[in-house]
Write a protein that holds these residues in place. Structure first.
Motif, PDB file in Angstrom:
ATOM      1  N   ASP A 144      11.051  -1.004  17.708  1.00  0.00           N
ATOM      2  CA  ASP A 144       9.880  -1.883  17.863  1.00  0.00           C
ATOM      3  C   ASP A 144       8.990  -1.789  16.632  1.00  0.00           C
ATOM      4  O   ASP A 144       8.830  -0.707  16.038  1.00  0.00           O
ATOM      5  N   TYR A 145       8.349  -2.926  16.293  1.00  0.00           N
ATOM      6  CA  TYR A 145       7.472  -2.993  15.130  1.00  0.00           C
ATOM      7  C   TYR A 145       6.202  -3.742  15.492  1.00  0.00           C
ATOM      8  O   TYR A 145       6.249  -4.776  16.151  1.00  0.00           O
ATOM      9  N   ALA A 146       5.059  -3.204  15.057  1.00  0.00           N
ATOM     10  CA  ALA A 146       3.770  -3.859  15.294  1.00  0.00           C
ATOM     11  C   ALA A 146       2.992  -3.881  13.991  1.00  0.00           C
ATOM     12  O   ALA A 146       2.794  -2.837  13.358  1.00  0.00           O
ATOM     13  N   LEU A 147       2.563  -5.062  13.567  1.00  0.00           N
ATOM     14  CA  LEU A 147       1.806  -5.203  12.325  1.00  0.00           C
ATOM     15  C   LEU A 147       0.439  -4.545  12.472  1.00  0.00           C
ATOM     16  O   LEU A 147      -0.287  -4.809  13.439  1.00  0.00           O
ATOM     17  N   GLU A 148       0.083  -3.698  11.500  1.00  0.00           N
ATOM     18  CA  GLU A 148      -1.197  -2.998  11.514  1.00  0.00           C
ATOM     19  C   GLU A 148      -2.195  -3.664  10.578  1.00  0.00           C
ATOM     20  O   GLU A 148      -3.331  -3.950  10.950  1.00  0.00           O
ATOM     21  N   GLU A 149      -1.775  -3.929   9.339  1.00  0.00           N
ATOM     22  CA  GLU A 149      -2.658  -4.570   8.362  1.00  0.00           C
ATOM     23  C   GLU A 149      -1.827  -5.086   7.195  1.00  0.00           C
ATOM     24  O   GLU A 149      -0.669  -4.699   6.993  1.00  0.00           O
ATOM     25  N   VAL A 150      -2.433  -5.989   6.429  1.00  0.00           N
ATOM     26  CA  VAL A 150      -1.838  -6.489   5.190  1.00  0.00           C
ATOM     27  C   VAL A 150      -2.754  -6.084   4.050  1.00  0.00           C
ATOM     28  O   VAL A 150      -3.964  -6.337   4.087  1.00  0.00           O
ATOM     29  N   VAL A 151      -2.195  -5.418   3.033  1.00  0.00           N
ATOM     30  CA  VAL A 151      -2.994  -4.953   1.899  1.00  0.00           C
ATOM     31  C   VAL A 151      -2.315  -5.383   0.610  1.00  0.00           C
ATOM     32  O   VAL A 151      -1.165  -5.816   0.599  1.00  0.00           O
ATOM     33  N   GLN A 152      -3.056  -5.288  -0.484  1.00  0.00           N
ATOM     34  CA  GLN A 152      -2.494  -5.502  -1.819  1.00  0.00           C
ATOM     35  C   GLN A 152      -2.043  -4.168  -2.381  1.00  0.00           C
ATOM     36  O   GLN A 152      -2.798  -3.197  -2.367  1.00  0.00           O
ATOM     37  N   GLU A 153      -0.801  -4.107  -2.848  1.00  0.00           N
ATOM     38  CA  GLU A 153      -0.224  -2.869  -3.337  1.00  0.00           C
ATOM     39  C   GLU A 153       0.222  -3.037  -4.779  1.00  0.00           C
ATOM     40  O   GLU A 153       0.851  -4.044  -5.139  1.00  0.00           O
ATOM     41  N   ALA A 154      -0.115  -2.049  -5.627  1.00  0.00           N
ATOM     42  CA  ALA A 154       0.359  -2.061  -7.012  1.00  0.00           C
ATOM     43  C   ALA A 154       1.785  -1.525  -7.042  1.00  0.00           C
ATOM     44  O   ALA A 154       2.071  -0.458  -6.502  1.00  0.00           O
ATOM     45  N   THR A 155       2.704  -2.264  -7.651  1.00  0.00           N
ATOM     46  CA  THR A 155       4.098  -1.842  -7.787  1.00  0.00           C
ATOM     47  C   THR A 155       4.519  -1.992  -9.241  1.00  0.00           C
ATOM     48  O   THR A 155       3.782  -2.531 -10.066  1.00  0.00           O
ATOM     49  N   SER A 156       5.730  -1.539  -9.541  1.00  0.00           N
ATOM     50  CA  SER A 156       6.248  -1.663 -10.905  1.00  0.00           C
ATOM     51  C   SER A 156       6.442  -3.125 -11.295  1.00  0.00           C
ATOM     52  O   SER A 156       6.512  -3.456 -12.484  1.00  0.00           O
ATOM     53  N   ALA A 157       6.525  -4.007 -10.295  1.00  0.00           N
ATOM     54  CA  ALA A 157       6.677  -5.438 -10.561  1.00  0.00           C
ATOM     55  C   ALA A 157       5.352  -6.182 -10.484  1.00  0.00           C
ATOM     56  O   ALA A 157       5.322  -7.415 -10.508  1.00  0.00           O
ATOM     57  N   GLY A 158       4.240  -5.449 -10.398  1.00  0.00           N
ATOM     58  CA  GLY A 158       2.928  -6.061 -10.293  1.00  0.00           C
ATOM     59  C   GLY A 158       2.362  -5.938  -8.886  1.00  0.00           C
ATOM     60  O   GLY A 158       2.975  -5.341  -8.000  1.00  0.00           O
ATOM     61  N   ARG A 159       1.193  -6.513  -8.665  1.00  0.00           N
ATOM     62  CA  ARG A 159       0.545  -6.421  -7.357  1.00  0.00           C
ATOM     63  C   ARG A 159       1.180  -7.423  -6.395  1.00  0.00           C
ATOM     64  O   ARG A 159       1.512  -8.546  -6.775  1.00  0.00           O
ATOM     65  N   MET A 160       1.378  -6.982  -5.159  1.00  0.00           N
ATOM     66  CA  MET A 160       1.966  -7.866  -4.149  1.00  0.00           C
ATOM     67  C   MET A 160       1.495  -7.451  -2.769  1.00  0.00           C
ATOM     68  O   MET A 160       0.968  -6.347  -2.579  1.00  0.00           O
ATOM     69  N   ASP A 161       1.666  -8.359  -1.817  1.00  0.00           N
ATOM     70  CA  ASP A 161       1.280  -8.062  -0.438  1.00  0.00           C
ATOM     71  C   ASP A 161       2.166  -6.957   0.128  1.00  0.00           C
ATOM     72  O   ASP A 161       3.382  -6.930  -0.100  1.00  0.00           O
ATOM     73  N   ALA A 162       1.541  -6.057   0.873  1.00  0.00           N
ATOM     74  CA  ALA A 162       2.272  -5.004   1.576  1.00  0.00           C
ATOM     75  C   ALA A 162       1.905  -5.090   3.056  1.00  0.00           C
ATOM     76  O   ALA A 162       0.727  -5.114   3.410  1.00  0.00           O
ATOM     77  N   LEU A 163       2.929  -5.156   3.900  1.00  0.00           N
ATOM     78  CA  LEU A 163       2.713  -5.184   5.342  1.00  0.00           C
ATOM     79  C   LEU A 163       2.829  -3.765   5.870  1.00  0.00           C
ATOM     80  O   LEU A 163       3.889  -3.128   5.750  1.00  0.00           O
ATOM     81  N   ARG A 164       1.756  -3.254   6.422  1.00  0.00           N
ATOM     82  CA  ARG A 164       1.768  -1.916   7.009  1.00  0.00           C
ATOM     83  C   ARG A 164       1.945  -2.059   8.518  1.00  0.00           C
ATOM     84  O   ARG A 164       1.194  -2.770   9.178  1.00  0.00           O
ATOM     85  N   MET A 165       2.965  -1.376   9.036  1.00  0.00           N
ATOM     86  CA  MET A 165       3.396  -1.570  10.406  1.00  0.00           C
ATOM     87  C   MET A 165       3.579  -0.228  11.107  1.00  0.00           C
ATOM     88  O   MET A 165       3.752   0.805  10.449  1.00  0.00           O
ATOM     89  N   ILE A 166       3.545  -0.271  12.433  1.00  0.00           N
ATOM     90  CA  ILE A 166       3.921   0.881  13.242  1.00  0.00           C
ATOM     91  C   ILE A 166       5.374   0.676  13.665  1.00  0.00           C
ATOM     92  O   ILE A 166       5.715  -0.344  14.278  1.00  0.00           O
ATOM     93  N   GLU A 167       6.219   1.631  13.307  1.00  0.00           N
ATOM     94  CA  GLU A 167       7.623   1.588  13.691  1.00  0.00           C
ATOM     95  C   GLU A 167       7.841   2.570  14.841  1.00  0.00           C
ATOM     96  O   GLU A 167       7.450   3.734  14.752  1.00  0.00           O
ATOM     97  N   ASP A 168       8.467   2.102  15.908  1.00  0.00           N
ATOM     98  CA  ASP A 168       8.776   2.943  17.070  1.00  0.00           C
ATOM     99  C   ASP A 168      10.293   3.035  17.181  1.00  0.00           C
ATOM    100  O   ASP A 168      10.957   2.066  17.550  1.00  0.00           O
TER     101      ASP A 168
END
Length: 221
Positions: A114-138
């Motif tokens: 099961d997965y539940a979306l917690e928040e969407v944040v901007q994350e810095a990566t080696s390919a630049g900034r992009m959306d990151a979906l933070r979720m609760i995984e059960d």
């Protein structure tokens, strides 16, 4: 040389015992990469219980005795079966489990996690900034936070495969930015170093080196 040893035998004994303690009983592990975000950040230093699973001959992978069984959801340090590098990931599948991943969702022994979306944040990566979906995984009743990067090219499907006896499937919590069992394969039990139990200290080494005191002592799950 003999005079040096006599003059410093107390210090030398301390260093010897300290070395044995670190290699056989407990250790600490700095977090160098983003593969365990959002739960572990670069600059965290975690406490590792080396006696959680095995007693080993110091400085080797020779197991003398088993002290406990790894559980699904444990955060562990281990030596990579690919090149011996020390890594830290989460155990998601146990010996004998049949596991697959479909569009980032884990299926273990036929049960879809099961997965539940917690928040969407901007994350810095080696390919630049992009959306990151933070979720609760059960997974099988064990809940923890993960992060996915929908814009990043990543391995989101594999299997089904069966985990061999005395081996484990490891995944990073930052699913789309982790060289884990999808790359290095299953991890044999004798390569497990220990269970990471809590964050000892933390500092923002990618920024201003200020301590992140709110992370000190945090338990891992």
């Amino acid at each position: 040389m003999k005079a040096f040893v006599r003059a410093n035998k107390g210090f030398l004994m301390f260093m010897f015992l300290f070395g044995v303690f670190r290699t056989a009983v407990a250790d600490w592990n700095p977090i160098p990469s983003a593969s365990m975000r959002p739960n572990l950040l670069e600059g965290d230093v975690v406490f590792v219980n080396r006696l959680a699973y095995n007693v080993k001959v110091p400085l080797t992978d020779l197991v003398i005795a088993r002290t406990g069984e790894p559980r699904r959801g444990d955060v562990v340090t281990f030596s990579s079966p690919a090149d011996g590098t020390r890594l830290i990931k989460r155990i998601l599948a146990l010996p004998g489990d049949r596991v697959e991943m479909r569009n980032e969702r884990l299926v273990i022994n036929g049960v879809v996690s099961d997965y539940a979306l917690e928040e969407v944040v901007q994350e810095a990566t080696s390919a630049g900034r992009m959306d990151a979906l933070r979720m609760i995984e059960d997974v099988d009743g064990r809940r923890h936070r993960i992060q996915v990067l929908p814009q990043r090219v990543a391995m989101r499907d594999f299997g089904p495969v069966t985990v061999p006896q005395d081996a484990y499937l490891m995944l990073g919590d930052n699913r789309d930015d982790s060289a884990d069992s999808r790359v290095i394969g299953f991890v044999p039990r004798h390569l497990l170093i220990g269970r990471a139990e809590r964050i000892l200290v933390s500092a923002d080494y990618q920024g201003n080196w200020m301590p992140r005191t709110e992370r000190f002592g945090q338990s891992l799950r």
